[in-house]
Design a protein around this motif. Structure first.
Motif, PDB file in Angstrom:
ATOM      1  N   VAL A  39       0.732  -1.057  -0.004  1.00 33.19           N
ATOM      2  CA  VAL A  39       0.147  -0.092  -0.025  1.00 33.19           C
ATOM      3  C   VAL A  39       0.850   1.183  -0.016  1.00 33.19           C
ATOM      4  CG1 VAL A  39      -1.888   1.339   1.265  1.00 33.19           C
ATOM      5  CG2 VAL A  39      -1.771  -1.155   1.177  1.00 33.19           C
ATOM      6  N   LYS A  75      -5.722   5.659  -1.213  1.00 41.18           N
ATOM      7  CA  LYS A  75      -4.228   5.064  -1.234  1.00 41.18           C
ATOM      8  C   LYS A  75      -4.152   3.970  -2.478  1.00 41.18           C
ATOM      9  CE  LYS A  75      -4.033   4.986   3.674  1.00 41.18           C
ATOM     10  NZ  LYS A  75      -4.269   4.188   4.973  1.00 41.18           N
ATOM     11  N   HIS A 106      -5.386  -1.579   6.953  1.00 38.80           N
ATOM     12  CA  HIS A 106      -5.751  -1.044   5.970  1.00 38.80           C
ATOM     13  C   HIS A 106      -7.218  -1.584   5.408  1.00 38.80           C
ATOM     14  CE1 HIS A 106      -2.036   0.842   4.995  1.00 38.80           C
ATOM     15  NE2 HIS A 106      -1.073  -0.080   4.964  1.00 38.80           N
TER      16      HIS A 106
END
Length: 266
Positions: A39, A75, A106
């Motif tokens: 990420v 993201k 996340h």
């Protein structure tokens, strides 16, 4: 300083080969600057400065054919990063525990670490998955899209993108279906590597709008009256009869065929 593996075969992958040098460098930049689960929190200005070239980031995401995905929170996620770096993650492997925790942070546990939680949590996840499956069965509009899209890959990603576009109100189902019909003809005969992933087609760049024909009316079938004629977004034929609202903008024949295929798929 962290170290990670690089796929040396990336240079032979068709989607990567088509990128200009600066964009190839940008992909390599993402591979080395993302966190330990793939990420990257965008800092486009710094990235362009360090790469030494201005990058059209929206265009780059679209050109990666689903290998890089822009998440709902903005993201960037390298889809195959964890699989390539670590293989199958396991909660019994101590080094993997930090990766699983980061995936959870996340909100990506179901993308990479699915089924790796503690036994009680696995049971809860299975129940949630069953509920999600039921919801998917009810999502006839997406099922219609999936039935006719020419490259059936990463269905969960495509459904997530569909829901995101519905949420931000940028998606009109009949427009998407019409665009699929045009795009399917455009890519007929091409290898699947050159066909967009459905998640990319439905992504934040709204790629389907590139394939909408000009001068056509795209209206929900529910908006049509019995004395009006509309052009079917699938086969191009004119039709009068109002068909189920969930598959707007198509004639009864195409709607029946889509419903038949959806039933067979279910």
């Amino acid at each position: 300083m962290s170290k990670r593996f690089i796929d040396t075969g990336i240079w032979e992958k068709p989607w990567f080969m088509e990128l200009p040098p600066a964009e190839k460098m940008a992909v390599m930049y993402l591979m080395t600057k993302c966190d330990n689960v793939g990420v990257w929190v965008p800092n486009f200005r710094l990235a362009s400065f360090q790469i030494g070239s201005e990058i059209d980031w929206d265009a780059l995401a679209a050109k990666c054919h689903g290998n890089i995905e822009v998440l709902d929170d903005g993201k960037w996620f390298l889809v195959d990063f964890c699989r390539f770096q670590y293989g199958e993650l396991s909660e019994d492997c101590k080094p993997h525990q930090s990766y699983l925790a980061l995936l959870a942070k996340h909100g990506l546990s179901d993308r990479v670490g699915k089924g790796l939680a503690k036994p009680m949590q696995r049971l809860k996840d299975k129940d949630k998955d069953k509920d999600k499956d039921k919801d998917k069965e009810k999502d006839i509009a997406f099922a219609a899209f999936w039935t006719v899209y020419p490259h059936k890959i990463a269905k969960a990603d495509a459904l997530r993108a569909w829901h995101a576009r519905v949420k931000d109100k940028s998606l009109v189902a009949s427009e998407v279906m019409a665009a699929v019909a045009v795009y399917t003809k455009k890519v007929a005969g091409k290898e699947l590597e050159y066909v967009m992933h459905p998640a990319t087609f439905l992504g934040p760049a709204l790629r389907w709008k590139d394939y909408l024909t000009t001068g056509s009316k795209y209206v929900p079938a529910s908006a049509a009256t019995s004395d009006e004629k509309w052009k079917c977004n699938m086969c191009g034929a004119e039709y009068e009869k109002v068909v189920p609202r969930c598959i707007g903008g198509v004639c009864k024949s195409c709607a029946d065929e889509i419903q038949k295929q959806i039933g067979q798929a279910g």
